[in-house]
Design an enzyme around this catalytic site. Structure first.
Site, short mmCIF file in Angstrom:
data_model
loop_
_atom_site.label_atom_id
_atom_site.label_comp_id
_atom_site.label_asym_id
_atom_site.label_seq_id
_atom_site.Cartn_x
_atom_site.Cartn_y
_atom_site.Cartn_z
N ARG A 137 0.86 -1.19 0.00
CA ARG A 137 0.00 0.00 0.00
C ARG A 137 0.89 1.23 0.00
O ARG A 137 2.06 1.17 0.34
CB ARG A 137 -0.85 0.03 1.27
CG ARG A 137 -1.88 -1.08 1.32
CD ARG A 137 -2.64 -0.96 2.62
NE ARG A 137 -3.39 -2.17 2.91
CZ ARG A 137 -4.60 -2.43 2.46
NH1 ARG A 137 -5.22 -1.55 1.70
NH2 ARG A 137 -5.21 -3.55 2.78
N ILE B 51 -12.97 -5.13 -3.63
CA ILE B 51 -13.77 -6.29 -3.21
C ILE B 51 -15.13 -5.82 -2.70
O ILE B 51 -16.10 -6.57 -2.71
CB ILE B 51 -12.98 -7.10 -2.15
CG1 ILE B 51 -13.49 -8.54 -2.05
CG2 ILE B 51 -13.00 -6.41 -0.82
CD1 ILE B 51 -12.57 -9.46 -1.25
N ASP B 52 -15.19 -4.54 -2.29
CA ASP B 52 -16.45 -3.97 -1.75
C ASP B 52 -17.47 -3.68 -2.85
O ASP B 52 -18.61 -3.37 -2.54
CB ASP B 52 -16.17 -2.65 -1.01
CG ASP B 52 -15.25 -2.82 0.17
OD1 ASP B 52 -14.99 -3.97 0.55
OD2 ASP B 52 -14.79 -1.80 0.72
N GLY C 106 -16.52 -3.93 3.63
CA GLY C 106 -17.39 -2.83 3.21
C GLY C 106 -17.14 -1.61 4.08
O GLY C 106 -17.81 -1.40 5.07
N ARG C 107 -16.12 -0.83 3.71
CA ARG C 107 -15.78 0.38 4.50
C ARG C 107 -16.85 1.44 4.33
O ARG C 107 -17.19 2.14 5.27
CB ARG C 107 -14.44 0.95 4.04
CG ARG C 107 -13.24 0.09 4.36
CD ARG C 107 -11.99 0.69 3.74
NE ARG C 107 -11.73 2.03 4.24
CZ ARG C 107 -11.04 2.31 5.35
NH1 ARG C 107 -10.51 1.34 6.04
NH2 ARG C 107 -10.87 3.55 5.74
N GLY D 225 -6.79 -0.30 -6.23
CA GLY D 225 -7.98 0.44 -5.81
C GLY D 225 -7.92 1.91 -6.18
O GLY D 225 -7.07 2.34 -6.97
N ASP D 226 -8.80 2.70 -5.58
CA ASP D 226 -8.93 4.11 -5.99
C ASP D 226 -7.64 4.89 -5.75
O ASP D 226 -7.27 5.73 -6.57
CB ASP D 226 -10.14 4.78 -5.32
CG ASP D 226 -9.98 4.90 -3.83
OD1 ASP D 226 -9.93 3.86 -3.15
OD2 ASP D 226 -9.88 6.03 -3.34
N GLY D 227 -6.93 4.59 -4.64
CA GLY D 227 -5.67 5.29 -4.37
C GLY D 227 -4.63 4.96 -5.42
O GLY D 227 -3.91 5.83 -5.93
N ILE E 268 -11.35 -14.44 3.37
CA ILE E 268 -12.15 -14.14 2.18
C ILE E 268 -11.29 -13.52 1.08
O ILE E 268 -11.35 -13.90 -0.08
CB ILE E 268 -13.34 -13.21 2.56
CG1 ILE E 268 -14.31 -13.97 3.48
CG2 ILE E 268 -14.05 -12.70 1.31
CD1 ILE E 268 -15.50 -13.16 3.96
O1 JJ5 Z 1 -12.34 8.01 -1.75
C1 JJ5 Z 1 -12.65 6.85 -2.06
C2 JJ5 Z 1 -13.31 6.51 -3.31
C3 JJ5 Z 1 -13.75 7.27 -4.38
C4 JJ5 Z 1 -14.29 6.38 -5.29
N1 JJ5 Z 1 -12.37 5.85 -1.25
C5 JJ5 Z 1 -12.64 4.57 -1.46
C6 JJ5 Z 1 -13.31 4.10 -2.68
C7 JJ5 Z 1 -13.62 5.20 -3.61
N2 JJ5 Z 1 -14.21 5.14 -4.81
C8 JJ5 Z 1 -14.69 3.93 -5.45
C9 JJ5 Z 1 -13.58 3.23 -6.14
C10 JJ5 Z 1 -13.14 2.00 -5.71
C11 JJ5 Z 1 -12.13 1.34 -6.38
C12 JJ5 Z 1 -11.56 1.91 -7.50
CL1 JJ5 Z 1 -10.31 1.11 -8.36
C13 JJ5 Z 1 -11.98 3.14 -7.92
CL2 JJ5 Z 1 -11.27 3.82 -9.31
C14 JJ5 Z 1 -13.00 3.81 -7.25
#
Ligand code: JJ5
Length: 439
Positions: free
Chosen positions: A153, A208-209, A253-254, A178-180, A363
């Site tokens: 991470r 996964i959420d 599921g945050r 993920g989003d980050g 999981i």
């Molecule tokens: O700030 C966030 C946010 C914004 C969009 N924190 C967690 C998840 C989130 N999303 C949804 C999202 C989840 C996964 C990916 Cl890869 C992307 Cl691009 C968006």
């Protein structure tokens, strides 16, 4: 419908690296190419579409994914890079495998570098150098959970990462995260552009959420719902095996309760489902503890599924802690509920036997189920077609029965959440019999 809730036409334009006039190696094979003009509507509901039709404006649409007749890179001269980031999710190895197989067999790409342990593998002095990935190496990795590339991470210096890509001669970088991670991928593409480089950055979104906007589903979600089955069955057995037995299962599921809600729908034994989208009170005659008391009076056992982000407002006093990426760490709602239930019934001299199960690592780390494996394969294939066609700063997604290209800024702009007035939550209320409101 408020049409401003859709991204604008400009926001939906996918960046391209420029003149893409290299004939695809698929020409002459009978492959069904996708015309660059093919676009998939965002609205699927007539009430959403009508305002556009009435005002004569073009409705918003995504670029359709798929192989193009002309591409941006000479396949045999391409170096591709892959990186997996963030927490484990079922299907990571499937996506890596799909990308390597498609690059090699469909396009004839000969050099594929796997950067190890997330973005840390792109830093100037990584702990572990990149590995050259071959079809033999990835042949059966989808049978295993985790990621063969390792993951980590947290951000890394963008300039350093682009230096590494340039030094290694990478033309297309695939980032799975993920989003980050995808915000990081967007920053990479900006820096690449600023330097006048031509490296494509293609994302495969991982959550996964299932909280990604503009997609029907994300990979790993189906497997997560399936893998929640045994913990819920165990919770039910434990609950039934004791007088006033309570089985409590915490699921992922945050911010969005999709895993908890779908696992509840898939398992008839659940009596309470608690999600981040629906606030609840603990105390009071309409609160959760009173509802649990009624259930125990009636049946003398209960099964509760709680999403990790549920009831965070109840955990006041818990220090606000942040992880390496700056995300606020959640308080443990599972432990909190377990203790609150024990305290509540002890004060009434009613015996309860609470068993708390937190299966999240069990999981996340399992291999993908058949549904997710198929989905990962198609996501990976479409990611390769997009990269070879010179698209950049985008993710592949599945929308309105089509694989599509979504610009990263659009993908990260909003989260998908359960609609408390929608069909899924209504189904959960009917299936559990829990009160509509516990406030
Ligand atoms: O700030 C966030 C946010 C914004 C969009 N924190 C967690 C998840 C989130 N999303 C949804 C999202 C989840 C996964 C990916 Cl890869 C992307 Cl691009 C968006």
């Amino acid at each position: 419908m408020d049409t401003s809730s859709f991204p604008s036409a400009g926001e939906l334009l996918v960046q391209s690296l420029g003149a893409c006039d290299v004939p695809s190696p698929l020409l002459g094979t009978g492959a069904p190419f996708v015309a660059s003009e093919r676009r998939i509507l965002l609205p699927s509901d007539i009430t959403e579409l009508e305002p556009f039709l009435k005002s004569g404006r073009t409705p918003p649409s995504f670029e359709a994914a798929g192989p193009r007749q002309t591409i941006c890179f000479h396949p045999t001269r391409v170096t591709a890079g892959l990186v997996t980031c963030g927490g484990l999710c079922p299907g990571l190895n499937d996506v890596v495998r799909a990308i390597v197989l498609t690059l090699t067999y469909t396009y004839g790409v000969r050099r594929i570098l796997g950067f190890c342990y997330g973005y840390a593998g792109l830093a100037s002095e990584p702990r572990h150098g990149p590995v050259e990935l071959t079809t033999d190496m990835v042949e059966s990795i989808h049978e295993h959970g985790g990621t063969i590339l390792g993951s980590s991470r947290g951000p890394q210096d963008v300039g350093e990462m682009v230096d590494t890509l340039e030094q290694r001669g990478v033309d297309i970088l695939f980032t799975i995260g993920g989003d980050g991670t995808l915000r990081g991928a967007s920053a990479l593409s900006l820096e690449i552009d600023r330097r006048g480089s031509t490296i494509a950055v293609i994302g495969v979104p991982k959550t996964i959420d299932n909280d990604l906007a503009w997609t029907v589903r994300t990979f790993g979600f189906s497997t997560a719902v399936e893998a929640a089955r045994n913990p819920i069955l165990a919770a039910h057995s434990e609950a039934r095996g004791a007088w006033n037995g309570v089985g409590l299962v915490k699921l992922m599921g945050r911010h969005s309760g999709f895993v908890a809600a779908h696992a509840t729908l898939a398992n008839a034994d659940v009596n309470f489902c608690l999600v981040p989208e629906v606030q609840f009170a603990l105390e009071g005659e309409r609160g959760f503890l009173a509802a649990l008391e009624q259930r125990l009076d009636l049946k003398h056992h209960a099964v509760i599924v709680v999403a990790e982000g549920a009831g965070q407002d109840l955990l006041e006093g818990a220090a606000i802690d942040k992880d390496a990426s700056g995300n606020v760490k959640l308080g443990d709602i599972g432990v909190f509920l377990r203790d609150a239930i024990r305290r509540h019934f002890a004060s009434r001299s009613t015996p309860v036997d609470v068993k708390y199960i937190d299966p999240s690592y069990l999981i996340r780390s399992v291999p993908a189920d058949a549904n997710d494996s198929e989905f990962c394969l198609l996501l990976g294939q479409h990611a390769v077609h997009a990269g070879m066609a010179g698209r950049t700063n985008m993710v592949v997604s599945y929308w309105n029965r089509n694989y599509v290209h979504v610009p990263i800024p659009v993908a990260v702009a909003a989260r998908r959440r359960l609609d408390p007035g929608g069909q899924i939550w209504r189904g959960v209320l009917e299936a559990t019999g829990q009160p509509r409101s516990m406030l």
